[in-house]
Design an enzyme around this catalytic site. Sequence first.
Site, PDB file in Angstrom:
ATOM      1  N   SER A  38     124.623 -31.601  17.402  1.00 12.26           N
ATOM      2  CA  SER A  38     123.716 -30.566  16.602  1.00 12.26           C
ATOM      3  C   SER A  38     124.399 -29.179  16.906  1.00 12.26           C
ATOM      4  O   SER A  38     125.264 -29.023  17.804  1.00 12.26           O
ATOM      5  CB  SER A  38     122.387 -30.563  17.168  1.00 12.26           C
ATOM      6  OG  SER A  38     122.406 -29.900  18.528  1.00 12.26           O
ATOM      7  N   ASP A  39     123.842 -27.980  16.469  1.00 11.27           N
ATOM      8  CA  ASP A  39     124.041 -26.781  16.881  1.00 11.27           C
ATOM      9  C   ASP A  39     123.227 -26.307  17.746  1.00 11.27           C
ATOM     10  O   ASP A  39     122.167 -27.140  18.161  1.00 11.27           O
ATOM     11  CB  ASP A  39     124.176 -25.903  15.782  1.00 11.27           C
ATOM     12  CG  ASP A  39     125.063 -24.777  16.105  1.00 11.27           C
ATOM     13  OD1 ASP A  39     125.209 -24.338  17.285  1.00 11.27           O
ATOM     14  OD2 ASP A  39     125.681 -23.915  15.034  1.00 11.27           O
ATOM     15  N   TRP A  40     123.207 -25.361  18.474  1.00  3.90           N
ATOM     16  CA  TRP A  40     122.447 -24.662  19.508  1.00  3.90           C
ATOM     17  C   TRP A  40     120.796 -24.931  19.562  1.00  3.90           C
ATOM     18  O   TRP A  40     120.291 -24.439  18.408  1.00  3.90           O
ATOM     19  CB  TRP A  40     122.865 -23.244  19.698  1.00  3.90           C
ATOM     20  CG  TRP A  40     122.054 -22.559  21.006  1.00  3.90           C
ATOM     21  CD1 TRP A  40     120.877 -22.096  21.194  1.00  3.90           C
ATOM     22  CD2 TRP A  40     122.929 -22.545  22.348  1.00  3.90           C
ATOM     23  NE1 TRP A  40     120.880 -21.629  22.406  1.00  3.90           N
ATOM     24  CE2 TRP A  40     121.774 -22.050  23.145  1.00  3.90           C
ATOM     25  CE3 TRP A  40     123.964 -22.881  22.888  1.00  3.90           C
ATOM     26  CZ2 TRP A  40     122.155 -21.618  24.624  1.00  3.90           C
ATOM     27  CZ3 TRP A  40     124.174 -22.567  24.318  1.00  3.90           C
ATOM     28  CH2 TRP A  40     123.168 -21.959  25.100  1.00  3.90           C
ATOM     29  N   GLU A  41     120.358 -25.610  20.112  1.00  3.81           N
ATOM     30  CA  GLU A  41     118.789 -25.801  20.192  1.00  3.81           C
ATOM     31  C   GLU A  41     118.066 -26.208  18.773  1.00  3.81           C
ATOM     32  O   GLU A  41     117.016 -26.170  18.409  1.00  3.81           O
ATOM     33  CB  GLU A  41     118.084 -24.768  20.580  1.00  3.81           C
ATOM     34  CG  GLU A  41     118.009 -24.168  22.052  1.00  3.81           C
ATOM     35  CD  GLU A  41     117.363 -22.919  22.165  1.00  3.81           C
ATOM     36  OE1 GLU A  41     117.032 -22.390  21.430  1.00  3.81           O
ATOM     37  OE2 GLU A  41     117.004 -22.733  23.441  1.00  3.81           O
ATOM     38  N   ASP A  42     119.145 -27.037  18.140  1.00  3.89           N
ATOM     39  CA  ASP A  42     118.638 -27.232  16.700  1.00  3.89           C
ATOM     40  C   ASP A  42     117.648 -28.393  16.446  1.00  3.89           C
ATOM     41  O   ASP A  42     117.229 -28.567  15.531  1.00  3.89           O
ATOM     42  CB  ASP A  42     119.921 -27.151  15.656  1.00  3.89           C
ATOM     43  CG  ASP A  42     120.139 -25.889  15.122  1.00  3.89           C
ATOM     44  OD1 ASP A  42     119.443 -25.128  14.770  1.00  3.89           O
ATOM     45  OD2 ASP A  42     121.349 -25.661  15.015  1.00  3.89           O
TER      46      ASP A  42
END
Length: 767
Positions: A310-314
């Site tokens: 995933s991307d950051w905190e996604d």
Amino acid sequence: MKKLIYLSSGLLLLLLSCKSVQTISSSSNTNEDKTLNARIAQMSIEEKIGQTCQITLDVISQTDANGAVSAPCVIDTAKLNEAILKYHVGSVLNVGAHTLSLEEWKGIIPAIQHSYVTGKTKVPVIYGIDAIHGVNYTVGATLFPQEIGLAATWNPELAKTFGEITAYETRASGIPWNFSPVLDLGRQPLWSRTFETLGEDPYLISQMGSAIIDGYQGGTNPDEYHVAACMKHFVGYSAANSGRDRTPAWIPEKYMKELFLPSFKAAVEHGALTVMINSGAVNGVPGHINHHLITETLKGEWGFKGFAVSDWEDFIMLHTVHSTSPSLADAYVQAFNAGVDMSMVPLSPQYQEYCNIMVNAVKTGKISMERLDDAVRRILLVKSRLGLFERPVPTFENYPKFGSAEFQQASLNSALESITLLKNENGILPLSKNQKVLIAGPTSNNLIYLNGAWTHTWQGVDTAYNTSGCLTVREAFEKKLGKENCLFSQGAELYSNEGFEKTRFVNLPDYKEKLKQADVVVLCLGELPATEKPGDILSLNLDIEQRELAKLAYEQNKKVIIVLLEGRPRIIHDIVPQADGIIQAYLPGNYGAEALVQLMFGDVNFSGKLPYTYPKFDGVIEFYDHPKSVDRSKSGDFSAYNPEWDFGYGLSYSNIRYSDLTVSQEIFSDKDSIAVSVRVKNESAISCKEVIQLYVSDDYASMIPSGKSLKRFYKMEIPAFTEVKKTFYLNKTDFQFFGSNGAFIMEDGVFTISIADLSRKVSCKKK
Ligand code: BGC
């Protein structure tokens, strides 16, 4: 009523979570599969979930009294043990607020792998980092032009070399995984990450992106000098309607298939081992729950065997931002079942909460064991291909070429082939040495303007980490001409005001005075380094204060060369006509100023070409391959395609003449390969590197055809007064488009093949 809504959204989630999952087989019989399956068979649910969890280095670092990561960075054993031994975390990413030394990495990586090395855990940790234009988070690493500049070289060999050197230096830092390259399509010039893309054309991106991946990985089993690449950000992140970072995009299926997906497909074909998912939403569906794209297309149709992070905190943002998941637990299940294998959670206490929720989701059947094993198998496969089971900690002494002169020269070569000459009138360039040059402008006197964001810090604005010995534009001119022949007055500076970039004048009287004394003005304009949300802008027009500096020079009838140091093409139309020279330098990296000076004095010939269409007006944003019907009115500024400079444009010091464009057959079928040849003559006394660009257009088609599309290119050295012949081969895929029947088709009819100003017609008659 409320209850009913909850019930129906719960049902929807259950349906989504039960959706068929594309998994990699557990029954396959290769040795690699057998080993992976044996490892998985020994793991508990908690250990498996831990593998899907990624945390940031800050979470396991010692902090000072204010909670900031202490410098030098040292691992906090209690926090590390909680993450690795209690939660079985499988991945760590990036750095805290600043760049680390090799010495710090030598402490950090062995500490993180200690539990595996001493047999307390079964699986090593995979460390991932954004080494996007060189290893920008390690002191002394070789910093290259940002991807947009690399694309402007149109030279896949240079892209591969960049990849190899970056991989080497990433491994030298003990890290085996690079969150790069960005393969997003650069067609939203407002977007703050345009500089991280390889431009606007899917073919150019595919060629350059695949070359970078070849360089990073050196194949599908990266050795100790290569790293796993990460294709970013799958897919459509770059096309936000608003131009603001991470906001929704609406992409018709035709554009998705023809423009956005090809670069990722090519990367999968080149063996890319990992992929990062788009933070935004496309057509109303957040990237992280797009089962169709991740599981059906990427993993299913294309056979991608690596893992998706995933991307950051996604995962969290599905609940907190996108509002597609009524709770965090729903969000995690949805994203994981859509096919995202690892969650960049990445903070504490969120990661502990993630692990607990996910374990529960498996135990209650919301996530199947088959899906969990599939994700873990993919993650272990990449760890195994990287040799982490055998070599979790590198032999740090094995990287003597880190930051070497050889690597720096490679970065300089990339900058030399990237910087693009857009205007050269009245013989202004090459510059002669016996003139007084005024170096001016907000981007003229600091390395941060050459490197941009992702340099030593996330936003790249902190000058404290600038590489000593690397030159600013001002310093490079002073080195070339001697201080006595250079004047300097900055005239204006860039600053951030309430989150947005602004320009203000600096000592204008001094600037005006120095203008009087100068023969030539080298005016460096551009942008404040920024990426993601902090890089959002209010207008594509370059600030009036910057353009005013040019106008003040014109008022004094000075010869002016504008040098653009910018991440996206900012509109400068009102100062173009009176400039004698205009150079697009993009963000050329630590050696960019030296390259610029070598090019401006004619020591080396220009050979960069624009990887995007440079807009002239903010109300006329179109791309080079627009449908022909965009050009309904061709008169002057009425045209809807009216750029300042075209995609593929760039001048040099040579006169190049194209002739004899020939095709091997004028009538062809879908079974044929057509050979297209052209002669290219360098009619000047200076050797050049010419980018031969071949375009195809469909004269008539059942859906509005594009005016032209890039199908092949080749950059080659042509010595002075020499003629060369180049032959390209085209096949049916070069004449296809995504038709209204939902498939790629080639229709019978006439096509135009063009190279430079020459063209030939060919007819397709299917057999
Ligand atoms: C960016 C990614 C990056 C990740 C890790 C995100 O905010 O969108 O491109 O790889 O952070 O730093």
